[in-house]
Design an enzyme around this catalytic site. Sequence first.
Site, PDB file in Angstrom:
ATOM      1  N   GLU A 329       0.844  -1.194   0.000  1.00  0.00           N
ATOM      2  CA  GLU A 329       0.000   0.000   0.000  1.00  0.00           C
ATOM      3  C   GLU A 329       0.877   1.241   0.000  1.00  0.00           C
ATOM      4  O   GLU A 329       1.784   1.376   0.833  1.00  0.00           O
ATOM      5  CB  GLU A 329      -0.879   0.044   1.254  1.00  0.00           C
ATOM      6  CG  GLU A 329      -1.984  -0.966   1.281  1.00  0.00           C
ATOM      7  CD  GLU A 329      -2.974  -0.680   2.418  1.00  0.00           C
ATOM      8  OE1 GLU A 329      -4.173  -0.876   2.194  1.00  0.00           O
ATOM      9  OE2 GLU A 329      -2.551  -0.262   3.509  1.00  0.00           O
ATOM     10  N   CYS A 330       0.614   2.156  -0.910  1.00  0.00           N
ATOM     11  CA  CYS A 330       1.293   3.448  -0.979  1.00  0.00           C
ATOM     12  C   CYS A 330       2.816   3.257  -1.001  1.00  0.00           C
ATOM     13  O   CYS A 330       3.371   2.882  -2.012  1.00  0.00           O
ATOM     14  CB  CYS A 330       0.827   4.358   0.156  1.00  0.00           C
ATOM     15  SG  CYS A 330       1.130   6.124  -0.157  1.00  0.00           S
ATOM     16  N   GLY A 331       3.494   3.484   0.117  1.00  0.00           N
ATOM     17  CA  GLY A 331       4.934   3.272   0.134  1.00  0.00           C
ATOM     18  C   GLY A 331       5.308   1.850  -0.236  1.00  0.00           C
ATOM     19  O   GLY A 331       6.317   1.606  -0.906  1.00  0.00           O
TER      20      GLY A 331
END
Length: 440
Positions: A329-331
């Site tokens: 997720e994201c990073g």
Amino acid sequence: MTVPRGLIVGAPRSGSGKTSVTIGLLRALARRGVRVAAAKSGPDYIDPGFHKFATGRMGVNLDTWSMAPPLLDTLAASAADGADLLVIESAMGLFDGIDAAPGRSGAASDLARRYGLPVLLVLDVSGQSRTAAAVAHGFATFDPEIALAGVVLNKVGSERHRSQAAGAIARAGIRVLGSVPRNPDMALPERHLGLIQASELAGIEAILDGLADVMEASLDLDAILAAARPLDLATVPSGPALPPPGQRIALAQDAAFSFVYPHVVAGWRAAGAELVPFSPLADEAPPDDCDCCWLPGGYPELHAGPLAAASHFREGVARFAAQRPVHGECGGFIALGATLEDAGGVVHPMLGLLGHETSFARRKMNLGYRSARLLGDTPIGLKDSVVRGHEFHYARVVAAGPDEALAEVSDGIGNLIGPSGGRRGNVTGTFFHAIASETG
């Protein structure tokens, strides 16, 4: 059984000092022996970490847009369980949400209305005096279903300044429950995604005690406690916000990967899953005895060099992904891609398990609620199920790569954004953080 009481700390806007007042108040009350718990309205995953340090209890997010009412009520009841007082810190301004069904806007005012809680209004009065009374009066009358517990004046410049603002507010029939002097030392350190996390601050205990000292000297703690009201809590039980992606979940946890919603991991544990942390920055691989690997959000853009050099981590994730699911997720999504360009323009190889390339040098802020219809079976849900979440990042995809999209994504009010994320074999990832399944 004693019904816990609660109140909401709100403000007209971000930057009013809500977080400093909230965590100082929490620590001050805890030092008095009050069993105090805290929650954060909206999708901010940093402030609950400060709440945890201030109270000694796990923080939680309560998000009326992302969470179906049974889940919201279950989390609120769990947060308040065993506490004398639940303090809910508002995100942004008290009434700031999106156009949505009644009670589902994401604003803290939804929570005030749903649980019958009064609002302690924090007013930054720098640059104004008697005008603060007009602002307070507006909050007191804007929504007749929401009551003001009182007002805290913040960033007060002098006794004369305090007297003018407080006198005008009192004449409007609104109680002033404290005034906090202007003090630059109260500012909490920040970076591009908001506050630096509490777990990263070496002096966090001294910071909290300093804020508690200020609040003890500045606020009428007895009056604030007396203004709290019993929570009007429903008893409809709910399952986990997201189904556990495995029985044993290898969870990346260090300064590069740290953004995990407390309610998500608590739900996994309650459903019988075990979380096994590992550190990519320490060049650790996901343990082989786990059946899913989860790379959460965080700050890989600040640690791109060490991540690129972490050969044991890189080889271990590739080996894991050959047989078992890996989700980012994201990073974590950034790390799963081919490359990451850091702020200085240096391009670093990432895991290469998905084909996209991202850049932090060519910034673009992406922020907002997301509704995602999943295009295949994934660790966050099955094909065609809908997951609600939130996106906040500055990195941008500069090359999409050849992978299939993870989801078809819309914003919070239903405008189609388009395909999002990627999936290849056992590997999936996306920029948005999943908060709850739409029916959860």
